[in-house]
Write a protein that holds these residues in place. Sequence first.
Motif, mmCIF file in Angstrom:
data_model
loop_
_atom_site.group_PDB
_atom_site.id
_atom_site.type_symbol
_atom_site.label_atom_id
_atom_site.label_comp_id
_atom_site.label_asym_id
_atom_site.label_seq_id
_atom_site.Cartn_x
_atom_site.Cartn_y
_atom_site.Cartn_z
ATOM 1 N N VAL A 57 0.888 -1.249 0.019
ATOM 2 C CA VAL A 57 0.126 0.129 -0.078
ATOM 3 C C VAL A 57 0.757 1.224 0.010
ATOM 4 O O VAL A 57 1.658 1.555 0.994
ATOM 5 C CB VAL A 57 -0.805 0.143 1.158
ATOM 6 C CG1 VAL A 57 -1.766 1.185 1.338
ATOM 7 C CG2 VAL A 57 -1.816 -1.142 1.327
ATOM 8 N N GLY A 58 0.757 1.688 -1.126
ATOM 9 C CA GLY A 58 1.983 2.696 -1.135
ATOM 10 C C GLY A 58 3.539 2.335 -1.293
ATOM 11 O O GLY A 58 3.582 1.377 -2.086
ATOM 12 N N SER A 59 4.205 2.772 -0.537
ATOM 13 C CA SER A 59 5.498 2.233 -0.495
ATOM 14 C C SER A 59 5.766 1.237 0.740
ATOM 15 O O SER A 59 6.963 0.832 1.069
ATOM 16 C CB SER A 59 6.516 3.265 -0.333
ATOM 17 O OG SER A 59 6.504 4.090 0.802
ATOM 18 N N THR A 60 4.870 0.786 1.570
ATOM 19 C CA THR A 60 5.012 0.087 2.561
ATOM 20 C C THR A 60 4.050 -1.341 2.250
ATOM 21 O O THR A 60 3.005 -1.216 1.920
ATOM 22 C CB THR A 60 4.430 0.791 3.906
ATOM 23 O OG1 THR A 60 5.249 1.986 3.884
ATOM 24 C CG2 THR A 60 4.597 -0.345 5.297
ATOM 25 N N ASP A 61 4.868 -2.557 2.725
ATOM 26 C CA ASP A 61 4.076 -3.751 2.556
ATOM 27 C C ASP A 61 3.050 -3.989 3.577
ATOM 28 O O ASP A 61 3.204 -3.196 4.899
ATOM 29 C CB ASP A 61 5.042 -4.874 2.501
ATOM 30 C CG ASP A 61 5.932 -4.859 4.157
ATOM 31 O OD1 ASP A 61 5.294 -5.779 4.697
ATOM 32 O OD2 ASP A 61 6.826 -4.589 4.033
ATOM 33 N N VAL A 62 2.192 -4.659 3.529
ATOM 34 C CA VAL A 62 0.912 -5.123 4.345
ATOM 35 C C VAL A 62 1.524 -5.493 5.818
ATOM 36 O O VAL A 62 1.081 -5.182 6.681
ATOM 37 C CB VAL A 62 -0.011 -5.617 3.699
ATOM 38 C CG1 VAL A 62 -1.077 -6.275 4.987
ATOM 39 C CG2 VAL A 62 -0.726 -5.278 2.539
ATOM 40 N N GLU A 63 2.442 -6.466 5.758
ATOM 41 C CA GLU A 63 3.085 -6.769 7.000
ATOM 42 C C GLU A 63 3.570 -5.971 7.594
ATOM 43 O O GLU A 63 3.358 -6.008 9.112
ATOM 44 C CB GLU A 63 4.128 -7.957 6.510
ATOM 45 C CG GLU A 63 4.759 -8.940 7.554
ATOM 46 C CD GLU A 63 5.731 -9.708 7.251
ATOM 47 O OE1 GLU A 63 5.340 -10.995 7.407
ATOM 48 O OE2 GLU A 63 6.777 -9.430 6.575
ATOM 49 N N ARG A 66 0.517 -3.734 9.269
ATOM 50 C CA ARG A 66 0.030 -4.570 10.334
ATOM 51 C C ARG A 66 0.812 -4.586 11.569
ATOM 52 O O ARG A 66 0.351 -4.506 12.649
ATOM 53 C CB ARG A 66 -0.365 -5.957 10.015
ATOM 54 C CG ARG A 66 -1.469 -5.646 8.930
ATOM 55 C CD ARG A 66 -2.092 -7.146 8.556
ATOM 56 N NE ARG A 66 -3.316 -6.984 7.755
ATOM 57 C CZ ARG A 66 -3.830 -7.863 6.869
ATOM 58 N NH1 ARG A 66 -3.290 -9.286 7.017
ATOM 59 N NH2 ARG A 66 -4.796 -7.866 6.278
ATOM 60 N N SER A 67 1.961 -4.788 11.402
ATOM 61 C CA SER A 67 3.002 -4.728 12.622
ATOM 62 C C SER A 67 2.923 -3.523 13.401
ATOM 63 O O SER A 67 2.680 -3.309 14.273
ATOM 64 C CB SER A 67 4.339 -4.971 12.102
ATOM 65 O OG SER A 67 5.234 -4.872 13.218
ATOM 66 N N HIS A 68 2.779 -2.429 12.601
ATOM 67 C CA HIS A 68 2.750 -1.005 13.264
ATOM 68 C C HIS A 68 1.556 -0.839 14.034
ATOM 69 O O HIS A 68 1.433 -0.219 14.854
ATOM 70 C CB HIS A 68 3.086 -0.038 12.213
ATOM 71 C CG HIS A 68 4.639 0.271 11.805
ATOM 72 N ND1 HIS A 68 4.874 0.311 10.481
ATOM 73 C CD2 HIS A 68 5.678 -0.074 12.693
ATOM 74 C CE1 HIS A 68 6.251 0.372 10.251
ATOM 75 N NE2 HIS A 68 6.706 0.127 11.575
ATOM 76 N N ASN A 69 0.424 -1.589 13.329
ATOM 77 C CA ASN A 69 -0.797 -1.196 13.900
ATOM 78 C C ASN A 69 -1.235 -2.020 14.983
ATOM 79 O O ASN A 69 -1.750 -1.368 16.201
ATOM 80 C CB ASN A 69 -1.876 -1.668 12.791
ATOM 81 C CG ASN A 69 -2.427 -0.646 11.760
ATOM 82 O OD1 ASN A 69 -2.021 0.401 11.901
ATOM 83 N ND2 ASN A 69 -2.829 -1.071 10.624
ATOM 84 N N ARG A 70 -0.400 -3.072 15.052
ATOM 85 C CA ARG A 70 -0.462 -4.024 16.362
ATOM 86 C C ARG A 70 0.327 -3.308 17.570
ATOM 87 O O ARG A 70 -0.236 -3.297 18.643
ATOM 88 C CB ARG A 70 0.030 -5.399 16.159
ATOM 89 C CG ARG A 70 -0.940 -6.345 15.425
ATOM 90 C CD ARG A 70 -0.410 -7.763 15.441
ATOM 91 N NE ARG A 70 0.705 -7.891 14.567
ATOM 92 C CZ ARG A 70 0.654 -8.180 13.362
ATOM 93 N NH1 ARG A 70 -0.587 -8.327 12.685
ATOM 94 N NH2 ARG A 70 1.876 -8.473 12.564
#
Length: 74
Positions: A57-63, A66-70
């Motif tokens: 998503v943009g220049s950042t992978d979903v993994e 999600r890690s940042h969101n957690r």
Amino acid sequence: MPFVRITIVREVIADDPSAKKAAIGSKVTAAIAEATGLPEREISVVFDEVDARNWYVGSTDVETLRSHNRQGST
């Protein structure tokens, strides 16, 4: 004959992929059948699974996202 391709992050369905794909496929098929009047047997659904680290998503992978969101929710 409608053909639907669903690309999904593998980890989203990892705990029960067969059941989750069946549920999604059934609901998508029913929605298309209702909207078009076609019988469900004429609607095809295919799943493409992509690892979260390979979906960006943009220049950042979903993994990473999600890690940042957690981390932010703890």
